[in-house]
Design an enzyme around this catalytic site. Structure first.
Site, PDB file in Angstrom:
ATOM      1  N   GLU A   1      64.438  34.657  85.630  1.00  0.00           N
ATOM      2  CA  GLU A   1      64.231  34.094  84.297  1.00  0.00           C
ATOM      3  C   GLU A   1      64.704  35.033  83.184  1.00  0.00           C
ATOM      4  OE1 GLU A   1      60.576  31.632  83.767  1.00  0.00           O
ATOM      5  OE2 GLU A   1      59.953  32.674  85.587  1.00  0.00           O
TER       6      GLU A   1
ATOM      7  N   SER B   1      60.199  28.521  85.024  1.00  0.00           N
ATOM      8  CA  SER B   1      61.390  27.855  84.472  1.00  0.00           C
ATOM      9  C   SER B   1      62.014  26.879  85.460  1.00  0.00           C
ATOM     10  CB  SER B   1      62.438  28.891  84.034  1.00  0.00           C
ATOM     11  OG  SER B   1      61.965  29.675  82.974  1.00  0.00           O
TER      12      SER B   1
ATOM     13  N   TYR C   1      66.590  23.679  79.631  1.00  0.00           N
ATOM     14  CA  TYR C   1      67.323  24.586  78.752  1.00  0.00           C
ATOM     15  C   TYR C   1      68.729  24.106  78.401  1.00  0.00           C
ATOM     16  CZ  TYR C   1      63.416  27.405  80.236  1.00  0.00           C
ATOM     17  OH  TYR C   1      62.150  27.843  80.502  1.00  0.00           O
TER      18      TYR C   1
ATOM     19  N   ARG D   1      50.505  27.534  78.360  1.00  0.00           N
ATOM     20  CA  ARG D   1      50.893  26.122  78.440  1.00  0.00           C
ATOM     21  C   ARG D   1      50.408  25.569  79.767  1.00  0.00           C
ATOM     22  NH1 ARG D   1      56.322  26.078  79.270  1.00  0.00           N
ATOM     23  NH2 ARG D   1      56.073  25.084  81.300  1.00  0.00           N
TER      24      ARG D   1
ATOM     25  N   ASP E   1      50.466  22.392  82.263  1.00  0.00           N
ATOM     26  CA  ASP E   1      51.309  21.229  82.547  1.00  0.00           C
ATOM     27  C   ASP E   1      50.593  20.253  83.476  1.00  0.00           C
ATOM     28  OD1 ASP E   1      53.090  22.768  81.129  1.00  0.00           O
ATOM     29  OD2 ASP E   1      54.366  23.258  82.842  1.00  0.00           O
TER      30      ASP E   1
ATOM     31  N   GLU F   1      50.793  23.137  86.721  1.00  0.00           N
ATOM     32  CA  GLU F   1      50.801  24.598  86.691  1.00  0.00           C
ATOM     33  C   GLU F   1      50.330  25.103  85.339  1.00  0.00           C
ATOM     34  OE1 GLU F   1      54.906  25.476  87.587  1.00  0.00           O
ATOM     35  OE2 GLU F   1      55.411  25.636  85.471  1.00  0.00           O
TER      36      GLU F   1
ATOM     37  N   ASN G   1      51.164  28.266  82.585  1.00  0.00           N
ATOM     38  CA  ASN G   1      52.120  29.304  82.202  1.00  0.00           C
ATOM     39  C   ASN G   1      51.488  30.215  81.161  1.00  0.00           C
ATOM     40  OD1 ASN G   1      54.972  28.218  83.331  1.00  0.00           O
ATOM     41  ND2 ASN G   1      53.713  26.504  82.646  1.00  0.00           N
TER      42      ASN G   1
ATOM     43  N   GLY H   1      57.696  29.666  77.285  1.00  0.00           N
ATOM     44  CA  GLY H   1      58.846  29.814  76.391  1.00  0.00           C
ATOM     45  C   GLY H   1      58.395  29.849  74.939  1.00  0.00           C
TER      46      GLY H   1
END
Length: 312
Positions: A15, A153, A223, A261, A263, A275, A277, A281
């Site tokens: 990443e 990612s 991305y 974050r 999800d 998951e 995070n 990002g």
């Protein structure tokens, strides 16, 4: 007098480029009237470099970090998000932004996160753990998602619809980690919720964001600039509350700090956790800043909350 903030980007993992983008955005987004930014980068080979790109090594980086008031780690994935940089800051006695060593390690481990979620009564996709030693024994029986246990990612993640593709999917996941998850495909809307511990200690959940599309939300979708991200997501009040409650519960149980974050898939039976995070990002156009912007918290103000709420 301005607060001196060390922003660390890059990293020795898959990443690296994403982390560089997050770190550059954070460095530019911190209010120059309040903060002086010192940029440090970890190269793909593990070399630490200063803001002029000169190699300084870990010892040189440590000397620079010692001159700073706060460290802002922006290294996604292994050797960063997994608690490694938090551990470095802890050992050096440096205040830092984000989750601590334990939370970073737990959340990065998707198998451990599933176990925590199960203890909370939060649903996750049915799945099994596969290692390099057991991969050859894995037999395909229905469509599955294969992913590394500790990567981000969406690297190494594959949607396997046919038996002949399982072996290559496992190889891709196990190239990034020595453990992989093989999970059932969950039919539902992809919904993210960000959770922030503000500088005053209060914990708030952002408006939910929906990722709209067909198929897997993979690295290119994330991305490549073509993702259809809708915030706030169109949700019934009961759905929004269930998602926010589950997100905060997971954040608290894992011991997260700063911003994370969370999800989900939103199914007919409710939220299914995908998951968590702990170093999401953080460009201005990433999901977390978008979600808080929808709540009226501007990017610079979000970064300010994170710095002021750093571990002391």
């Amino acid at each position: 007098m301005r607060t001196r903030v060390a922003v660390i980007g890059g990293g020795r993992n898959c990443e690296h480029e994403v982390s560089l983008a997050s770190a550059a955005s954070v460095a530019a987004g911190l209010d120059a009237r309040a903060y002086e930014v010192i940029a440090l980068t970890i190269g793909p080979d593990g070399t630490w470099r200063d803001d002029e790109g000169l190699p300084v090594g870990l010892s040189g980086a440590a000397r620079l970090l010692a001159t700073c008031d706060v460290v802002f780690p922006m290294v996604h994935g292994p050797r960063g998000e997994d608690g490694a940089l938090a551990a470095l800051c802890e050992l050096a006695g440096l205040p830092y932004v984000g989750s601590g060593v334990g939370a970073g390690a737990l959340a990065m481990d998707k198998w451990a996160t599933k176990l925590v979620a199960a203890a909370l009564g939060i649903a996750t996709a049915p799945g099994r753990l596969v290692t390099t030693a057991t991969a050859a024994e894995e037999v395909w029986s229905h469509p599955v998602v294969v992913k590394p246990v500790a990567a981000g990612s969406s690297r190494g993640v594959s949607l396997v619809r046919e038996p002949g593709h399982l072996r290559s999917a496992l190889e891709a996941a196990l190239a990034l980690d020595d453990r992989a998850l093989v999970e059932d495909v969950v039919a539902g809307r992809e919904i993210d919720v960000a959770v922030l511990r503000r500088a005053d200690g209060t914990v708030v959940a952002s408006p939910a964001l929906e990722i709209v599309g067909d198929g897997l939300f993979d690295y290119d979708a994330k991305y490549g600039g073509h993702a259809d991200l809708r915030v706030p997501a169109e949700l019934a009040d009961v759905e929004a509350k269930a998602l926010a409650d589950a997100a905060v519960a997971a954040y608290d149980a894992l011991g997260c700090a700063g911003v994370a974050r969370v999800d989900f898939f939103l199914t007919e039976d409710g939220p299914v956790l995908n998951e968590v995070n702990t170093v999401p990002g953080m460009t201005e156009h990433s999901q977390v800043p978008r979600m808080f912007a929808a709540a009226g918290l501007a990017y610079a103000d979000l970064l300010d909350e994170l710095v002021r709420g750093a571990h002391r």
